[in-house]
Scaffold this active site. Structure first.
Site, mmCIF file in Angstrom:
data_model
loop_
_atom_site.group_PDB
_atom_site.id
_atom_site.type_symbol
_atom_site.label_atom_id
_atom_site.label_comp_id
_atom_site.label_asym_id
_atom_site.label_seq_id
_atom_site.Cartn_x
_atom_site.Cartn_y
_atom_site.Cartn_z
ATOM 1 N N GLY A 32 -1.242 -66.181 -17.878
ATOM 2 C CA GLY A 32 -0.546 -65.792 -16.815
ATOM 3 C C GLY A 32 -1.288 -65.637 -15.415
ATOM 4 O O GLY A 32 -1.113 -65.928 -14.210
ATOM 5 N N HIS A 33 -2.530 -65.014 -15.671
ATOM 6 C CA HIS A 33 -3.626 -64.794 -14.502
ATOM 7 C C HIS A 33 -3.931 -66.196 -13.907
ATOM 8 O O HIS A 33 -3.962 -66.331 -12.607
ATOM 9 C CB HIS A 33 -4.730 -64.056 -14.661
ATOM 10 C CG HIS A 33 -4.548 -62.803 -15.326
ATOM 11 N ND1 HIS A 33 -5.090 -62.226 -16.658
ATOM 12 C CD2 HIS A 33 -4.343 -61.694 -14.709
ATOM 13 C CE1 HIS A 33 -4.662 -61.178 -16.684
ATOM 14 N NE2 HIS A 33 -4.551 -60.526 -15.563
ATOM 15 N N SER A 180 0.116 -60.798 -21.985
ATOM 16 C CA SER A 180 -0.419 -59.604 -21.367
ATOM 17 C C SER A 180 -1.729 -59.645 -21.992
ATOM 18 O O SER A 180 -2.017 -59.761 -23.084
ATOM 19 C CB SER A 180 0.673 -58.362 -21.744
ATOM 20 O OG SER A 180 -0.015 -57.278 -21.561
ATOM 21 N N SER A 181 -2.684 -58.830 -21.165
ATOM 22 C CA SER A 181 -4.074 -58.582 -22.087
ATOM 23 C C SER A 181 -3.681 -57.481 -23.002
ATOM 24 O O SER A 181 -4.556 -57.632 -24.080
ATOM 25 C CB SER A 181 -4.753 -57.817 -21.071
ATOM 26 O OG SER A 181 -5.051 -58.756 -19.806
ATOM 27 N N ARG A 182 -2.598 -56.644 -23.091
ATOM 28 C CA ARG A 182 -2.390 -55.936 -24.318
ATOM 29 C C ARG A 182 -2.023 -56.356 -25.268
ATOM 30 O O ARG A 182 -1.850 -55.823 -26.353
ATOM 31 C CB ARG A 182 -1.476 -54.580 -23.631
ATOM 32 C CG ARG A 182 -2.049 -53.784 -22.592
ATOM 33 C CD ARG A 182 -1.314 -52.548 -22.335
ATOM 34 N NE ARG A 182 -2.255 -51.595 -21.690
ATOM 35 C CZ ARG A 182 -2.063 -51.501 -20.352
ATOM 36 N NH1 ARG A 182 -1.237 -52.274 -19.406
ATOM 37 N NH2 ARG A 182 -2.810 -50.405 -19.724
#
Ligand code: PAF
Length: 279
Positions: A32-33, A180-182
């Site tokens: 995503g980044h 997501s990193s999470r």
């Protein structure tokens, strides 16, 4: 690609750049980044990615300490993606003294803000600082953080910042889970359950399109998540413009949700435009 930790070095490195594009991140980068970097590169200007886990946007008991810090790995990915500068200040460089903060409109205390008091103030403050440090012409953010994007766009407008804020569509795993990193916190069983959030939001959007009333749609979405072990912070239907509860005439809607699987809090959203005959 240069890795820079200090603001004075950053300014010196950017002195001769006519304009640049900024991608603010908290690191632990995923595809995503990288989509944000790719979007930033389109302008042909130098791309700066910032990596800073911002203590100001985490509440007491949240995951600031355990947030994954993976600078070496992130730098390798950013270099491959064509980033020119990685700006990774430490907390002392970012906040050398007690901090002046941005005061936000009431929307910052709704939706995610109602469950994470002070979160958006912390986000807006660090983003304004990054804007002042980097002086970008373009800044790129991901649509998964829908309310964040909305609040930051308003800040750019209201503070008359000469920055074009660009929002890139959410990148998803094959099963629909928003990257997501999470997601790294999820156990295998939770990871298998996690895509339900997006499915539920898409179903909610489809029901709205068929003319169902928002309150019923929200109640059904919350019930479905709760029945599968989620703790729901909120499911909400808002107008895309203004992010306020819709009036009967509002056709451009967004369904937003935040819910927890165990201790991991996930957010997602789906936009929907109602056909003229609905309602
Ligand atoms: O979206 C994020 O990762 C963060 O909120 C941001 C914009 C980098 C500010 O710390």
């Amino acid at each position: 690609m240069r890795l820079i930790h200090r603001v004075d070095e950053l300014r010196a490195a950017l002195r001769d750049a006519r304009e640049c594009a900024l991608v603010p991140t908290m690191g632990n980068l995923h595809d995503g980044h990288l989509a944000l970097i790719e979007r930033a590169r389109r302008h042909g200007a130098p791309v700066v990615a910032s990596i800073f886990v911002n203590p100001l946007q985490f509440g007491a008991g949240e995951d600031f300490e355990r947030y994954p810090r993976t600078l070496a790995q992130d730098c390798a990915r950013l270099a491959d993606a064509g980033t020119d500068i990685v700006f990774a200040p430490d907390v002392g460089e970012m906040y050398p003294e007690p901090q002046t903060c941005v005061v936000l409109p009431p929307l910052a205390d709704e939706l995610c803000g109602a469950h994470r008091p002070g979160h958006f103030q912390g986000v807006a403050t660090v983003v304004l600082k990054l804007f002042n440090m980097v002086a970008p012409r373009y800044a790129v953010f991901g649509k998964k953080d829908y309310q964040q994007c909305f609040i930051l766009k308003a800040m750019v407008r209201q503070f008359n910042l000469p920055i074009e804020l660009i929002v890139v569509d959410t990148q998803r795993a094959e099963d629909g889970l928003a990257l997501s990193s999470r997601n790294a916190y999820l156990s295998p069983a939770q990871r298998a359950e996690a895509p339900r959030l997006y499915r539920v939001l898409r179903e909610a959007a489809a029901q709205l399109e068929r003319g169902c009333d928002a309150a019923g749609v929200v109640a059904a979405a919350e019930a479905e998540l709760t029945a599968h072990g989620w703790q729901v912070d909120y499911v909400a239907v808002r107008a895309q413009a203004g992010l306020q509860p819709p009036t009967p005439d509002t056709r451009e809607l967004v369904v937003l949700a935040a819910a927890r699987l165990g201790t991991t809090r996930l957010i997602d959203n789906v936009e929907v435009v109602l056909p003229l005959h609905a309602g």
